[in-house]
Design a protein around this motif. Structure first.
Motif, short mmCIF file in Angstrom:
data_model
loop_
_atom_site.label_atom_id
_atom_site.label_comp_id
_atom_site.label_asym_id
_atom_site.label_seq_id
_atom_site.Cartn_x
_atom_site.Cartn_y
_atom_site.Cartn_z
N ALA A 33 33.40 -12.93 15.97
CA ALA A 33 34.70 -13.34 15.42
C ALA A 33 34.90 -14.83 15.63
O ALA A 33 34.59 -15.36 16.71
N ASP A 34 35.42 -15.49 14.61
CA ASP A 34 35.74 -16.92 14.72
C ASP A 34 36.81 -17.25 13.69
O ASP A 34 36.74 -16.76 12.56
N PRO A 35 37.79 -18.07 14.06
CA PRO A 35 38.87 -18.39 13.10
C PRO A 35 38.42 -19.33 11.99
O PRO A 35 39.09 -19.44 10.97
N PHE A 36 37.29 -20.02 12.18
CA PHE A 36 36.83 -21.00 11.20
C PHE A 36 35.78 -20.39 10.27
O PHE A 36 34.74 -19.89 10.72
N GLU A 37 36.05 -20.46 8.99
CA GLU A 37 35.15 -19.87 8.01
C GLU A 37 33.76 -20.48 8.07
O GLU A 37 32.75 -19.79 7.95
N GLY A 38 33.69 -21.81 8.28
CA GLY A 38 32.41 -22.48 8.36
C GLY A 38 31.54 -21.96 9.49
O GLY A 38 30.33 -21.76 9.31
N SER A 39 32.15 -21.69 10.62
CA SER A 39 31.42 -21.15 11.77
C SER A 39 30.91 -19.74 11.48
O SER A 39 29.79 -19.39 11.83
N ARG A 40 31.76 -18.95 10.82
CA ARG A 40 31.35 -17.59 10.48
C ARG A 40 30.18 -17.60 9.50
O ARG A 40 29.21 -16.86 9.67
N GLU A 41 30.26 -18.45 8.48
CA GLU A 41 29.20 -18.50 7.48
C GLU A 41 27.88 -18.99 8.09
O GLU A 41 26.81 -18.47 7.77
N LYS A 42 27.97 -19.98 8.97
CA LYS A 42 26.78 -20.51 9.62
C LYS A 42 26.12 -19.45 10.49
O LYS A 42 24.90 -19.28 10.51
N THR A 43 26.95 -18.70 11.22
CA THR A 43 26.44 -17.64 12.09
C THR A 43 25.81 -16.51 11.28
O THR A 43 24.75 -16.00 11.63
N LYS A 44 26.46 -16.14 10.19
CA LYS A 44 25.94 -15.09 9.32
C LYS A 44 24.58 -15.49 8.75
O LYS A 44 23.62 -14.71 8.74
N ALA A 45 24.47 -16.75 8.32
CA ALA A 45 23.23 -17.23 7.73
C ALA A 45 22.12 -17.32 8.76
O ALA A 45 20.96 -17.00 8.47
N ALA A 46 22.46 -17.73 9.98
CA ALA A 46 21.44 -17.92 11.01
C ALA A 46 20.95 -16.62 11.63
O ALA A 46 19.75 -16.47 11.92
N ASN A 47 21.87 -15.67 11.83
CA ASN A 47 21.51 -14.47 12.59
C ASN A 47 21.70 -13.14 11.85
O ASN A 47 21.29 -12.10 12.34
N GLY A 48 22.36 -13.17 10.70
CA GLY A 48 22.51 -11.96 9.91
C GLY A 48 23.44 -10.92 10.49
O GLY A 48 23.36 -9.74 10.13
N ILE A 49 24.34 -11.33 11.39
CA ILE A 49 25.23 -10.37 12.03
C ILE A 49 26.48 -10.14 11.19
O ILE A 49 26.69 -10.79 10.17
N ASN A 50 27.33 -9.20 11.64
CA ASN A 50 28.62 -8.97 11.02
C ASN A 50 29.60 -10.03 11.52
O ASN A 50 29.67 -10.29 12.73
N VAL A 51 30.36 -10.66 10.63
CA VAL A 51 31.33 -11.67 11.04
C VAL A 51 32.71 -11.33 10.53
O VAL A 51 32.87 -10.65 9.50
N THR A 52 33.72 -11.81 11.26
CA THR A 52 35.11 -11.53 10.92
C THR A 52 35.99 -12.63 11.51
O THR A 52 35.57 -13.35 12.42
N ASP A 53 37.22 -12.72 11.00
CA ASP A 53 38.18 -13.65 11.59
C ASP A 53 39.11 -12.93 12.57
O ASP A 53 40.04 -13.53 13.11
N SER A 54 38.83 -11.66 12.82
CA SER A 54 39.70 -10.83 13.67
C SER A 54 39.04 -10.51 15.01
O SER A 54 38.03 -9.79 15.06
N ASN A 55 39.61 -11.02 16.10
CA ASN A 55 39.12 -10.67 17.44
C ASN A 55 39.24 -9.17 17.68
O ASN A 55 38.36 -8.55 18.28
N GLU A 56 40.32 -8.61 17.20
CA GLU A 56 40.58 -7.18 17.42
C GLU A 56 39.52 -6.31 16.77
O GLU A 56 39.15 -5.27 17.30
N GLU A 57 39.01 -6.76 15.62
CA GLU A 57 37.97 -5.98 14.93
C GLU A 57 36.70 -5.92 15.77
O GLU A 57 36.04 -4.87 15.84
N VAL A 58 36.36 -7.02 16.43
CA VAL A 58 35.20 -7.04 17.32
C VAL A 58 35.41 -6.08 18.48
O VAL A 58 34.52 -5.30 18.84
N ILE A 59 36.59 -6.11 19.06
CA ILE A 59 36.90 -5.23 20.19
C ILE A 59 36.80 -3.77 19.79
O ILE A 59 36.27 -2.93 20.53
#
Length: 269
Positions: A33-59
């Motif tokens: 989870a990260d509030p910044f879209e750029g960080s989420r997209e970079k993480t998704k591209a680098a590691n192929g994980i599930n990303v979201t802007d919601s901390n609660e969804e991760v929990i």
């Protein structure tokens, strides 16, 4: 078992990469989870994980969760998801200066399992060094699991929390001192006529090799130094000059300064 990250910055991505390379978790079993879209997209591209802007969804999706946000955001981040925490979840916190007592307070009346960790940046190349300390709710089995995850991107040892400030001074901040040493050695090489790129390669490989000798031989660093220092030779001449210029004292004082700053940061929060 699912693994989560609250925060998708540089350190989080380094950890994810090591964990995936070592086969501890598959990308599809990791959430970030990260509030910044750029960080989420970079993480998704680098590691192929599930990303979201919601901390609660991760929990809600994960059994073990890393808190990989900057220390100043801990209070607001924890407040955003603490009502969704389950009793069986394990949290691993890497926030500098954020003690177990502080974390227990942020979670309120919940008995949350937390392992406090002090990693360092060589985790980015799979050679990190991390100290880890559990709170009173973490079982021995859960601590073994936490260390297994941490060792996916370097070495990790259980350390009493009262040593975390000096760990910060030695290994947390330590890479910066080594980078300065490599830079200084390379500068000297350039003075002597080496090309800058060559000087960096020679200096960095020398530090890497010397560190590996300490780790793999088990010999005292002083003994290894003596092995290189021939009578009336070049090395002992350099060692003498370094001692005249307070080399060891400067390193010790630098580590002490970082340790004291770590203590100061805790008292200031």
């Amino acid at each position: 078992m699912k693994l989560g990250f609250i925060g998708c910055g540089v350190m989080a991505n380094a950890m994810m990469g090591g964990i995936i390379r070592n086969g501890l978790y598959k990308p599809e079993d990791i959430w970030g989870a990260d509030p910044f879209e750029g960080s989420r997209e970079k993480t998704k591209a680098a590691n192929g994980i599930n990303v979201t802007d919601s901390n609660e969804e991760v929990i809600k999706n994960c059994d073990t969760v890393f808190l990989t946000i900057k220390p100043q955001y801990y209070e607001s981040a924890i407040a955003s998801f603490k009502d969704s925490i389950r009793d069986d979840q394990l949290f691993i916190s890497i926030g500098a200066g954020r003690t177990l007592d502080y974390l227990n307070q942020q979670f309120g009346d919940k008995k949350v399992k937390v392992v406090r960790v002090m990693p360092n940046t060589p985790a980015q190349v799979g050679e990190g060094m991390a100290a880890a300390c559990p709170n009173q709710y973490v079982t021995d089995e859960e601590m073994v699991r936490a260390l297994e995850i941490l060792r996916a991107f370097g070495k990790a040892e259980q350390v009493p929390e009262n040593l975390f400030d000096v760990v910060t001074g030695v290994s947390g901040s330590g890479p910066a001192y080594v980078f300065m040493f490599i830079e200084a050695m390379a500068d000297a090489g350039v003075v002597g006529g080496m090309q800058r790129s060559m000087a960096y390669e020679f200096a960095a490989q020398t530090v890497y090799g010397a560190a590996k000798m300490v780790m793999e031989t088990g010999k005292h660093p002083g003994e290894l130094k003596d092995m290189v220092s021939s009578p009336a030779g070049t090395t002992i001449a350099a060692v003498r000059e370094l001692e005249l210029n307070g080399f060891r004292s400067a390193v010790i004082e630098g580590v002490n300064a970082a340790t004291e700053k770590s203590i100061e940061m805790q008292s200031a929060k």
